[in-house]
Scaffold this active site. Structure first.
Site, PDB file in Angstrom:
ATOM      1  N   ASP A  13       0.989  -1.328  -0.126  1.00 18.26           N
ATOM      2  CA  ASP A  13      -0.053   0.217   0.166  1.00 18.26           C
ATOM      3  C   ASP A  13       0.778   1.218   0.255  1.00 18.26           C
ATOM      4  O   ASP A  13       0.533   2.161   0.495  1.00 18.26           O
ATOM      5  CB  ASP A  13      -0.842   0.075   1.258  1.00 18.26           C
ATOM      6  N   HIS A  43      -4.352  -2.151  -5.878  1.00 16.50           N
ATOM      7  CA  HIS A  43      -3.674  -0.978  -6.089  1.00 16.50           C
ATOM      8  C   HIS A  43      -4.837   0.186  -6.705  1.00 16.50           C
ATOM      9  O   HIS A  43      -5.629  -0.085  -7.291  1.00 16.50           O
ATOM     10  CB  HIS A  43      -3.154  -1.027  -7.767  1.00 16.50           C
TER      11      HIS A  43
HETATM   12  P1  GTP Z   1      -0.761  -2.925  -2.765  1.00 18.73           P
HETATM   13  O1  GTP Z   1      -0.425  -3.426  -4.195  1.00 18.73           O
HETATM   14  O2  GTP Z   1      -2.120  -3.400  -2.205  1.00 18.73           O
HETATM   15  O3  GTP Z   1       0.614  -2.908  -2.068  1.00 18.73           O
HETATM   16  O4  GTP Z   1      -1.163  -1.246  -3.041  1.00 18.73           O
HETATM   17  P2  GTP Z   1      -0.488   0.066  -3.484  1.00 18.73           P
HETATM   18  O5  GTP Z   1       0.999   0.133  -3.068  1.00 18.73           O
HETATM   19  O6  GTP Z   1      -0.881   0.104  -5.037  1.00 18.73           O
HETATM   20  O7  GTP Z   1      -1.315   1.080  -2.759  1.00 18.73           O
HETATM   21  P3  GTP Z   1      -2.810   1.322  -2.476  1.00 18.73           P
HETATM   22  O8  GTP Z   1      -3.409   2.072  -3.627  1.00 18.73           O
HETATM   23  O9  GTP Z   1      -3.339   0.130  -1.741  1.00 18.73           O
HETATM   24  O10 GTP Z   1      -2.598   2.747  -1.250  1.00 18.73           O
HETATM   25  C1  GTP Z   1      -2.059   3.699  -1.250  1.00 18.73           C
HETATM   26  C2  GTP Z   1      -3.139   4.843  -1.171  1.00 18.73           C
HETATM   27  O11 GTP Z   1      -2.262   6.080  -1.132  1.00 18.73           O
HETATM   28  C3  GTP Z   1      -4.255   4.810  -2.063  1.00 18.73           C
HETATM   29  O12 GTP Z   1      -5.328   5.374  -1.519  1.00 18.73           O
HETATM   30  C4  GTP Z   1      -3.728   6.133  -2.873  1.00 18.73           C
HETATM   31  O13 GTP Z   1      -4.724   6.654  -3.699  1.00 18.73           O
HETATM   32  C5  GTP Z   1      -3.163   6.780  -1.991  1.00 18.73           C
HETATM   33  N1  GTP Z   1      -1.982   7.593  -2.595  1.00 18.73           N
HETATM   34  C6  GTP Z   1      -0.864   7.444  -3.224  1.00 18.73           C
HETATM   35  N2  GTP Z   1      -0.086   8.436  -3.364  1.00 18.73           N
HETATM   36  C7  GTP Z   1      -0.385   9.372  -2.712  1.00 18.73           C
HETATM   37  C8  GTP Z   1       0.016  10.784  -2.416  1.00 18.73           C
HETATM   38  O14 GTP Z   1       1.017  10.895  -2.702  1.00 18.73           O
HETATM   39  N3  GTP Z   1      -0.474  11.176  -1.361  1.00 18.73           N
HETATM   40  C9  GTP Z   1      -1.931  10.948  -0.975  1.00 18.73           C
HETATM   41  N4  GTP Z   1      -2.270  11.842   0.004  1.00 18.73           N
HETATM   42  N5  GTP Z   1      -2.245   9.753  -1.024  1.00 18.73           N
HETATM   43  C10 GTP Z   1      -1.670   8.868  -1.843  1.00 18.73           C
HETATM   44  P1  IMP Z   2      -2.164 -12.726   2.445  1.00 23.16           P
HETATM   45  O1  IMP Z   2      -1.338 -12.383   1.636  1.00 23.16           O
HETATM   46  O2  IMP Z   2      -3.715 -12.426   2.497  1.00 23.16           O
HETATM   47  O3  IMP Z   2      -2.352 -14.152   3.085  1.00 23.16           O
HETATM   48  O4  IMP Z   2      -2.142 -12.119   3.840  1.00 23.16           O
HETATM   49  C1  IMP Z   2      -0.839 -12.046   4.599  1.00 23.16           C
HETATM   50  C2  IMP Z   2      -0.498 -10.459   5.100  1.00 23.16           C
HETATM   51  O5  IMP Z   2      -0.094  -9.774   4.015  1.00 23.16           O
HETATM   52  C3  IMP Z   2      -1.506  -9.940   5.785  1.00 23.16           C
HETATM   53  O6  IMP Z   2      -0.941  -9.135   6.909  1.00 23.16           O
HETATM   54  C4  IMP Z   2      -2.008  -9.094   4.892  1.00 23.16           C
HETATM   55  O7  IMP Z   2      -2.631  -7.738   5.606  1.00 23.16           O
HETATM   56  C5  IMP Z   2      -1.007  -8.649   4.163  1.00 23.16           C
HETATM   57  N1  IMP Z   2      -1.087  -8.121   2.870  1.00 23.16           N
HETATM   58  C6  IMP Z   2      -1.428  -8.970   1.845  1.00 23.16           C
HETATM   59  N2  IMP Z   2      -1.411  -8.376   0.504  1.00 23.16           N
HETATM   60  C7  IMP Z   2      -1.462  -6.955   1.056  1.00 23.16           C
HETATM   61  C8  IMP Z   2      -1.493  -5.911   0.291  1.00 23.16           C
HETATM   62  O8  IMP Z   2      -1.634  -5.860  -0.839  1.00 23.16           O
HETATM   63  N3  IMP Z   2      -1.330  -4.568   0.857  1.00 23.16           N
HETATM   64  C9  IMP Z   2      -1.264  -4.627   2.454  1.00 23.16           C
HETATM   65  N4  IMP Z   2      -0.753  -5.759   3.159  1.00 23.16           N
HETATM   66  C10 IMP Z   2      -1.099  -6.955   2.289  1.00 23.16           C
HETATM   67 MG    MG Z   3      -3.201  -1.892  -1.660  1.00 29.52          MG
END
Ligand code: GTP
Ligand code: IMP
Ligand code: MG
Length: 340
Positions: A13, A43
């Protein structure tokens, strides 16, 4: 830079979706390929006032000219995949999305097991999306593959062949990782981790590209790291302190509240080392200093923000080339031309 991998440096995230969708628009890849575990990831992509949370499709889907591929290493939940294609149909998805015929399949029984298991759901705090149990079946060599599922037949392809052919032609290929360094089965905070390694080497293997073909690895960090589920988090701060700083986040897939922490330079440096990062992206600079929201030039950042970025560079010893200043695609400072 023909092949670039983007991965997360903390516990997922970090904003990889945002960074990948920006790079896709600016660098126009021929292919955007997704590696990583599977639909446990969410994402977030925000563009033109719309917000999407993609769990199976590459987050670069918003860039309409790229082929979108899902590598063989990724677990596919056919229901999630087909629903998502419907969700983003305005982006001309059908026809340009493909998944490797060898992807392993998440079935209902995997989801039930993940959600009902006291160790997985109770102790580890998994996302309950069936990924762990499906990877177990894959290792036991019992899992179905994408080629065994009739509903997927129109999407099947040989992902490594497509990617390596594009690289042979000198085209740019963008490879996206999911989760983050701290969730790696090998290098993360075991046993509070996901069911696979999440570093760049594994992401390359997921899509069928060898290490000598990767030109750049970008590790994404957020200014305030977050974590969902159980497990150690050395720089964690209490939720009320995070609230005072105006930081409240919820998970894209599970809706769970994310735990919040302060910048962890030691972890960041270690993540950069194991990923062999060539660049770093930092998201959420607007959370460090509200004045920086939406800023697109380095010179317009506040002193506090500039000092923070300088500290990150001192910690990780590679250049910070992308600085995200808000969730929207274009809220970013791109220093790649100056620094590389
Ligand atoms: P995974 O693949 O699940 O690990 O996720 P991710 O790395 O793509 O991130 P995800 O979208 O789950 O979470 C990031 C959050 O931060 C989202 O709600 C985005 O919209 C937000 N975000 C990303 N960049 C910024 C930023 O520069 N500022 C703010 N305020 N929010 C951001
Ligand atoms: P699983 O991948 O669903 O087995 O979860 C194992 C661990 O990874 C837990 O702590 C989840 O919250 C974390 N996790 C898996 N995928 C994500 C992701 O995309 N974002 C944040 N945490 C994740
Ligand atoms: Mg995410």
């Amino acid at each position: 830079m023909p092949a670039t991998i983007v991965v997360g440096g903390f516990w997922g995230d970090e904003g990889k979706g945002k960074i990948i969708s920006y790079i896709a628009h600016s660098d126009k890849p021929k292919i955007i390929a997704r590696g990583g575990v599977g639909p446990n990831a969410g994402h977030t992509v925000e563009v033109e006032g719309k917000k999407f949370g993609v769990r199976m499709l590459p987050s670069g889907f918003v860039y309409r000219d790229a082929r979108l591929l899902i590598g063989a290493g990724v677990l596919v939940d056919p229901n999630v995949f087909l629903r998502e294609i419907e969700l983003v149909r305005d982006y001309d998805i059908v026809g340009r999305v493909g998944l490797d015929y060898r992807c392993a399949i998440i079935e209902e029984k995997h989801v039930i097991e993940d959600r009902g298991d006291s160790h997985l759901k109770g102790k580890i705090g998994t996302t309950g999306t069936g990924c762990g149990p499906a990877n177990v079946d894959r290792v036991r060599r019992k899992a179905k593959q994408a080629k065994d599922v009739p509903e997927l037949k129109d999407f099947l392809t040989d992902v490594p062949l497509e990617i390596n052919t594009a690289l042979d032609e000198g085209s740019f290929v963008l490879i996206e990782g999911t989760q983050g360094f701290g969730l790696s089965l090998y290098y993360g905070t075991y046993p509070y981790v996901t069911s696979k390694d999440t570093t760049a080497s594994s992401i390359a293997a997921d899509v069928g590209v060898g290490p000598t073909r990767i030109d750049d690895v970008i590790v994404v960090f957020k200014s305030f790291p977050t974590r969902v589920g159980g497990g150690p988090f050395p720089t964690e701060i209490p939720q009320d302190e995070a609230e005072k700083l105006g930081i409240v986040e919820y998970g894209t897939v599970t809706g769970r509240r994310r735990r919040i922490g302060l910048w962890d330079g030691k972890m960041a440096r270690y993540a950069v080392m194991i990923n062999s990062a060539t660049q770093v992206a930092v998201t959420g600079i607007d959370k460090l200093d509200r004045e920086c929201y939406g800023v697109k030039e380095w010179d317009k950042l506040s002193k506090k923000a500039k000092e923070f970025i300088e500290r990150v560079e001192e910690d990780v010893k590679v250049p910070v080339t992308l600085i995200s200043t808000g969730p929207e695609l274009h809220q970013i400072i791109d220093l790649r031309r100056e620094k590389l």
